[in-house]
Write an enzyme that holds these catalytic residues in place. Sequence first.
Site, short mmCIF file in Angstrom:
data_model
loop_
_atom_site.label_atom_id
_atom_site.label_comp_id
_atom_site.label_asym_id
_atom_site.label_seq_id
_atom_site.Cartn_x
_atom_site.Cartn_y
_atom_site.Cartn_z
N GLY A 266 37.39 -36.24 26.67
CA GLY A 266 37.11 -36.22 25.23
C GLY A 266 35.99 -37.13 24.78
N GLY A 302 34.62 -34.44 30.86
CA GLY A 302 33.73 -33.35 31.26
C GLY A 302 32.40 -33.52 30.55
N ARG A 339 28.21 -22.06 21.67
CA ARG A 339 28.66 -23.19 20.85
C ARG A 339 28.16 -23.16 19.40
NH1 ARG A 339 28.20 -28.01 21.51
NH2 ARG A 339 30.38 -28.56 21.26
N TYR A 343 31.44 -22.79 17.19
CA TYR A 343 31.92 -24.05 16.59
C TYR A 343 31.00 -24.57 15.50
CZ TYR A 343 34.22 -24.38 21.21
OH TYR A 343 34.92 -24.15 22.36
N CYS A 369 23.42 -8.14 19.19
CA CYS A 369 23.56 -7.34 17.96
C CYS A 369 24.66 -7.86 17.05
CB CYS A 369 23.79 -5.90 18.32
SG CYS A 369 22.37 -5.27 19.19
N TYR A 398 29.93 -26.91 28.67
CA TYR A 398 30.41 -25.78 27.87
C TYR A 398 29.27 -24.86 27.47
CZ TYR A 398 34.31 -28.98 27.87
OH TYR A 398 35.30 -29.84 28.29
N1 LLP Z 1 41.32 -32.76 30.03
C1 LLP Z 1 41.93 -31.75 29.38
C2 LLP Z 1 43.37 -31.56 29.53
C3 LLP Z 1 41.17 -30.91 28.53
O1 LLP Z 1 41.77 -29.93 27.87
C4 LLP Z 1 39.78 -31.12 28.39
C5 LLP Z 1 38.96 -30.26 27.54
C6 LLP Z 1 39.19 -32.17 29.12
C7 LLP Z 1 40.00 -32.96 29.92
C8 LLP Z 1 37.73 -32.46 29.06
O2 LLP Z 1 37.29 -32.75 27.77
P1 LLP Z 1 35.82 -33.33 27.52
O3 LLP Z 1 35.73 -34.65 28.19
O4 LLP Z 1 34.85 -32.37 28.08
O5 LLP Z 1 35.72 -33.43 26.05
N2 LLP Z 1 34.49 -25.62 24.63
C9 LLP Z 1 34.56 -26.77 23.77
C10 LLP Z 1 35.28 -27.94 24.44
C11 LLP Z 1 36.68 -27.58 24.88
C12 LLP Z 1 37.38 -28.72 25.56
C13 LLP Z 1 38.70 -28.30 26.10
N3 LLP Z 1 39.42 -29.30 26.85
C14 LLP Z 1 33.16 -27.14 23.32
O6 LLP Z 1 32.20 -26.43 23.66
O7 LLP Z 1 32.96 -28.11 22.57
#
Ligand code: LLP
Length: 449
Positions: A266, A302, A339, A343, A369, A398
């Site tokens: 996150g 991530g 994105r 979003y 389209c 993403y």
């Molecule tokens: N751990 C769990 C259990 C998760 O559900 C997620 C992301 C992460 C770790 C990694 O989160 P990060 O560090 O990347 O924030 N598609 C969306 C983001 C969806 C994230 C879902 N879960 C976007 O493009 O912003």
Amino acid sequence: MGEGILSLEPVVGAALGDPGALLRDAGLERAGDALRIGGIAIDAIAADVGTPSYLYHAGAIRQRFQALGDAFAGRRIKIHYAVKANANLAILRLFRDMGAGADIVSGGELARARAAGFPNSDIVFSGVGKTTVELAEAIEAGIGSINIESAEELDVIERLVEGRSVTAPVRLGLRVNPGVGAETHPYIATGVSGIKFGIPVELVTALGQRISVNPRLRLVTLAVHLGSQLLDPEPIAQGAAVLADLVQALRGRGIRTIEALDVGGGLGIRYRDETPLDPVALATALAPHADRSGLALHLEPGRYLVGSAGVLVTKVLYRKSSGGKRFVVVDAGMNDLVRPSHYQAYHAIVETRRSPRGTIVADVVGPVCETGDFLALDRLVPDVQPGENLAILGAGAYGFVMASNYNTRPRPAEVLVDRGRYALIRPRETVAQLMAGEVVEPFARETPS
Ligand code: LLP
């Protein structure tokens, strides 16, 4: 969408005053008129591999991993890279080589993590809807932890381990829903109550006890994940506090097998002019809870590790005006980078070759389209002409992983730039690949009845 959207900036609006910080985050620099990634002109790579293409900078990824590790120096931590952010095998191998583990959410990601060479013990499996087949694969592989999200999932696991040898218990985590809100886009806030993720706090000890009485199972972590693109460490610390309380409650019931607090991912990055989450501030906020529990910390970032390190390079196809608006039509669409339209996320857009022509206000749109197919709305962008390229920043996380084949558009190529070289790490899909396996006349051989 109210205040929840605060940290994902709207697509609408002027360009950045100074994109310098964003360029630095990405490992980009201007040399003369050319924008370079890792020392190589983006236009040169684009001329070679075509557009649209995702370009990733290995050095920028390594730097982030290092910075995160340094922030937690002197603590027992393990970083499990969230494969979902960017799942290309070359990116995964980069993380494996740095000693990261892998956070996966599907059998497909398990296969990727193993193909990239992660030891099974370094893999953690999150997700609210794991199938019986996926759970069986993870159990068979003996992964580091399966993070359970419901009592019903534990039922399935109990059935799967019946009759197994008790010498190597299946390592489990409990993904807790701590009921902590976090400021982000509502689609990616995952720690509040009333959503599908995690186990409500009041059920955790009972599930912990169920696991502890089964000799084939072992409870090794408690986990939270509060949401994505968080700019404030406080909610993550609150989540960790809830976990530390639960560890105490479980110890009170004689359960002493827990090895780590998994505080999820996150960590938010800079897409525009945000102050990104500082890993040192995160380490400081988490320290008291790690100390109180006496356990190691697991992190699952991530976006923080790969988001800034990738650009999507796209070619301008047309310039047009309609209804008093200007449009820059490019060859990347919402199927390549969803994105902005999904979003309302802001991605900075910069020219790959500086021109003396100045800037215009325009919508940057793709060929798909749908009116919702845009990369930026009412944005101050370089006054680019057909044939010139634009780089869309912050596309390393993403981006490709959420690309689709809508409109039968092959997904972009992916390129890794490292130490003055670049390599194609995924060729552009072909239309033939997209049609492979489809059956034109499924009933052609049937005899009429
Ligand atoms: N751990 C769990 C259990 C998760 O559900 C997620 C992301 C992460 C770790 C990694 O989160 P990060 O560090 O990347 O924030 N598609 C969306 C983001 C969806 C994230 C879902 N879960 C976007 O493009 O912003």
